[in-house]
Design an enzyme around this catalytic site. Sequence first.
Site, PDB file in Angstrom:
ATOM      1  CG  HIS A   1      -5.262  -2.667  -0.379  1.00 19.21           C
ATOM      2  ND1 HIS A   1      -4.557  -2.174  -1.326  1.00 19.21           N
ATOM      3  CD2 HIS A   1      -4.804  -2.043   0.891  1.00 19.21           C
ATOM      4  CE1 HIS A   1      -3.699  -1.279  -1.040  1.00 19.21           C
ATOM      5  NE2 HIS A   1      -3.868  -1.111   0.224  1.00 19.21           N
TER       6      HIS A   1
ATOM      7  CG  ASP B   1      -6.104  -3.095  -4.290  1.00 20.46           C
ATOM      8  OD1 ASP B   1      -6.708  -2.322  -3.643  1.00 20.46           O
ATOM      9  OD2 ASP B   1      -4.710  -3.232  -4.102  1.00 20.46           O
TER      10      ASP B   1
ATOM     11  CB  SER C   1      -1.024   0.091   1.350  1.00 20.00           C
ATOM     12  OG  SER C   1      -2.094   0.956   1.114  1.00 20.00           O
TER      13      SER C   1
END
Length: 203
Positions: free
Chosen positions: A168, A130, A56
């Site tokens: 994610h 994601d 991330s």
Amino acid sequence: MLLPDPALSTGYGLDFVNRGWNAWGQAPYTDLMAITDEVVSRPDIDETRTAAMGGSFGGYMANWVSGHTDRFRAIVTHASLWALEQFNGTTDASHYWQSIFDAEGMRENDPHRFVADITSPMLVIHGDKDYRVPIGEGLRLWSELAEHHAAADGSMPHRFLYFPDENHWVLKPQHAVVWYETVFAFLAQHVLGEEWRRPELLG
């Protein structure tokens, strides 16, 4: 394993966060390099066998690191931001991300501008579902690595681990095993100098 808290990290007050606001590639990066310098100065650390990893925002920072230093033998980037202008309008929290950068800050802190400077082998990991950091970020990173670094026969030291039905996070237990086995094999090859051994679960 080093788990630093660079500028932007919470828990240290707003001034600490603000040091990295609109400047992701500046204070956070210099903080990370400073703590890395401190650690590798220890006699029990071999500075020639280090790798950087992140997911991330950490993936963004791994991408930024890859274009700004050759000190790491390998870099693993998971669910990472690569082209900020593209990302800004495609994430599921666009309203928030548009508040982080002004136009100059977005350009100055965009890691994809430095793809030609990447020397460390990269393992790019991304899930197709994601929505926080859409798959286009990973695909564009992979495409630009190939454009700038592939040999005439298409080969390169970089690798792409793609999960068609993860988001994610990698949540399915069997996929988590694939994730770890692939990361460990990549690091063993590039950090430890071992022969590449494709994880059996990759097929």
